[in-house]
Design an enzyme around this catalytic site. Structure first.
Site, mmCIF file in Angstrom:
data_model
loop_
_atom_site.group_PDB
_atom_site.id
_atom_site.type_symbol
_atom_site.label_atom_id
_atom_site.label_comp_id
_atom_site.label_asym_id
_atom_site.label_seq_id
_atom_site.Cartn_x
_atom_site.Cartn_y
_atom_site.Cartn_z
ATOM 1 N N ASN A 106 -30.260 49.893 13.761
ATOM 2 C CA ASN A 106 -30.564 49.460 12.399
ATOM 3 C C ASN A 106 -31.578 50.349 11.688
ATOM 4 O O ASN A 106 -31.665 50.333 10.459
ATOM 5 C CB ASN A 106 -31.064 48.017 12.399
ATOM 6 N N SER A 122 -23.142 40.028 11.157
ATOM 7 C CA SER A 122 -23.801 39.304 10.072
ATOM 8 C C SER A 122 -23.217 39.739 8.740
ATOM 9 O O SER A 122 -23.168 40.930 8.435
ATOM 10 C CB SER A 122 -25.309 39.581 10.098
ATOM 11 N N GLY A 123 -22.770 38.771 7.932
ATOM 12 C CA GLY A 123 -22.033 39.060 6.717
ATOM 13 C C GLY A 123 -22.781 39.855 5.671
ATOM 14 O O GLY A 123 -22.187 40.673 4.967
ATOM 15 N N THR A 129 -22.441 21.363 10.127
ATOM 16 C CA THR A 129 -21.437 21.512 9.072
ATOM 17 C C THR A 129 -21.268 22.984 8.711
ATOM 18 O O THR A 129 -22.232 23.700 8.469
ATOM 19 C CB THR A 129 -21.866 20.727 7.813
ATOM 20 N N CYS A 171 -36.853 42.745 9.292
ATOM 21 C CA CYS A 171 -37.381 41.639 10.094
ATOM 22 C C CYS A 171 -38.816 41.880 10.541
ATOM 23 O O CYS A 171 -39.488 40.963 11.001
ATOM 24 C CB CYS A 171 -36.493 41.405 11.316
#
Length: 377
Positions: free
Chosen positions: A149, A197-198, A235, A323
Site C-alpha cells: 500500500n 476493499s471497495g 444486516t 491508517c
C-alpha cells in the site's frame, strides 16, 4: 484540489454511485425480510456476488461480504489459525504488511502464536528461498500482501501460494491494493483466502469482501444472525455491495486502457521529479509495482512539512498508509527496505487514478518543486 492519494481512497465512479443511490432510496428493503421487495434486493445482491466471483475466477459461494479490508484480514487470519490450531501455532508474514495484518498478528503472538516476519530486498520483494526456509512442521498460515500500500511493490503471489500448498499450509493475501488494478485468478495464483476493499477501486467506503476457497471452514468473526450463509452476521450493506460489484466490473472492463493512461501520467511525473529535483530517489521497484504508485524520497526535507505545503497549495498526498496518519513513527515499510530513518521520514506517496489529468501532473510537479526549494532554504 488536485487529488493524488488514491491508495488511501478513490472517488466513487458514476455507475457505482447510481447503483448505490437506487438501493438507498428505491430498493432499500432488508434482504433478510420475506416480502417481494426484500426478495428482489436479495437476488440483486446475489447477482453482485456472482459478478465479483466471475472476475476473480472463483465460485459465487466463495465470496463473503464484509465491511472492508481490515475486517477481511482479521477474519482470514484469526479464524484460519483457529481452524488449524491442532497442527500448530506458527505463522509466516512479512515486515511490510498493512497494520490490519501486523496488529492482528501481534494480538495472536500474545495468545501464544509465533510469527516469522520475512525481510524484503531494497525494492520490497520477499525472497522465496527465505520463505521456504521459514516453513516448519507447525506452520499453519502464510499471510503475504499482494501489492504494498505504500510503495506499490507486487509480490510473487503465485510462487508463494504454490509453496504453501506443497506444505499443506493455508495462504492468505491482503489484496486490498491489487483488486481492481491487477488481473487476478485465485485458482491460477494458488490463493486460499483473499481480502479486498471497495473504496480502493471507486466503490463506496465501508464495504469489501473475503474470498474463502471451498472446503476451508472458517467460523464467524461476527456473531448474530444467519447472513452470509451463517458465517458473517449483520444486516448486509446492500447499496455498498451492489455498487462495489459494478465498480469492480467497470475497473476490469477498462483496465488495459486505464492502466496505460495512468502509467503514462505516473511516469511523466516521476521523470519530471527525478530530472529536476536534486536529491530525489524512487522507493521500491519502478517496474514491478502498481501502475498508479509513486513513492519518492527527497533528501534533506521533512516529509510532514512537505505534506503541509502541498496541502496549502491544493495537492492531496500522503506519507504512507492513511491508517497511520497522526503517528510520529517513520514508515515501517521504508524502514524495512532501507533501515534508514531519515529516508522513512522524508518520503512522499503520490497515487493517481483514471480521473487525474496531465495538467494536474504538471501542476503537481511545479508545486512540489517550489515546496521543496522552500524547505531546503
Amino acid at each position: 484540489m488536485i487529488y493524488m492519494d488514491n491508495a488511501s481512497t478513490t472517488m466513487v465512479d458514476k455507475e457505482a454511485f447510481d447503483m448505490a443511490k437506487k438501493y438507498l432510496f428505491e430498493n432499500y428493503a432488508n434482504p433478510s425480510s420475506s416480502y417481494s421487495m426484500a426478495n428482489d434486493v436479495k437476488a440483486d445482491m446475489e447477482d453482485a456476488r456472482e459478478m465479483i466471483a466471475d472476475i476473480l475466477g472463483a465460485r459465487y459461494n466463495e465470496i463473503y461480504f464484509t465491511s472492508g479490508g481490515s475486517e477481511s484480514n482479521n477474519w482470514a487470519i484469526l479464524k484460519s489459525c483457529e481452524l488449524m490450531e491442532n497442527k500448530g501455532k506458527h505463522i509466516i508474514s512479512s515486515k511490510i504488511e498493512h497494520h490490519s495484518v501486523l496488529h492482528t498478528l501481534s494480538y495472536l503472538e500474545k495468545k501464544g502464536y509465533e510469527v516469522t516476519y520475512l525481510n524484503t530486498d531494497e525494492k520490497g520483494i520477499i525472497d522465496i528461498n527465505e520463505l521456504k526456509s521459514a516453513i516448519r512442521e507447525d506452520t499453519v498460515l502464510i499471510s503475504i500482501m499482494f501489492a504494498n500500500n505504500e510503495i506499490g511493490t507486487i509480490q510473487p503471489v503465485k510462487e508463494i501460494g504454490k509453496l504453501a500448498h506443497e506444505y499443506n499450509i493455508l495462504f492468505h493475501t491482503d489484496a486490498v491494493q491489487a483488486v481492481g488494478h491487477l488481473p487476478i485468478d485465485v485458482n491460477e495464483l494458488n490463493i486460499d483466502l483473499l481480502s479486498a476493499s471497495g473504496h480502493k477501486f471507486h466503490a463506496p467506503k465501508g464495504v469489501g469482501f473475503l474470498y474463502i476457497r471451498s472446503g476451508i471452514k472458517l467460523t464467524s468473526l461476527i456473531h448474530g444472525g444467519s447472513q452470509e450463509r451463517n458465517r458473517r452476521a449483520g444486516t448486509e450493506n446492500t447499496f455498498g455491495i451492489i455498487a462495489m460489484a459494478h465498480a469492480l466490473k467497470n475497473s476490469y472492463e477498462t483496465l488495459d486502457k486505464d492502466s496505460l493512461y495512468v502509467k503514462f501520467l505516473r511516469d511523466r511525473l516521476v521523470s519530471l521529479i527525478l530530472k529536476n529535483i536534486e536529491g530525489s530517489h524512487i522507493n521500491g521497484d519502478i517496474k514491478n509495482r502498481l501502475f498508479n504508485n509513486i513513492n519518492i524520497y527527497f533528501e534533506n526535507i521533512s516529509g510532514e512539512l512537505l505534506l503541509i505545503l502541498l496541502n496549502q497549495n491544493g495537492v492531496c498526498a500522503s506519507l504512507g498508509s492513511a491508517c497511520t496518519t497522526g503517528s510520529i513513527d517513520p514508515s515501517h515499510v521504508i524502514m524495512a527496505i532501507s533501515n534508514d530513518k531519515k529516508r522513512a521520514s522524508s518520503s512522499l506517496r503520490l497515487t493517481l487514478s483514471k480521473y487525474n489529468t496531465e495538467d494536474e501532473v504538471n501542476k503537481t510537479f511545479e508545486i512540489l518543486k517550489t515546496s521543496i526549494e522552500k524547505l531546503r532554504i
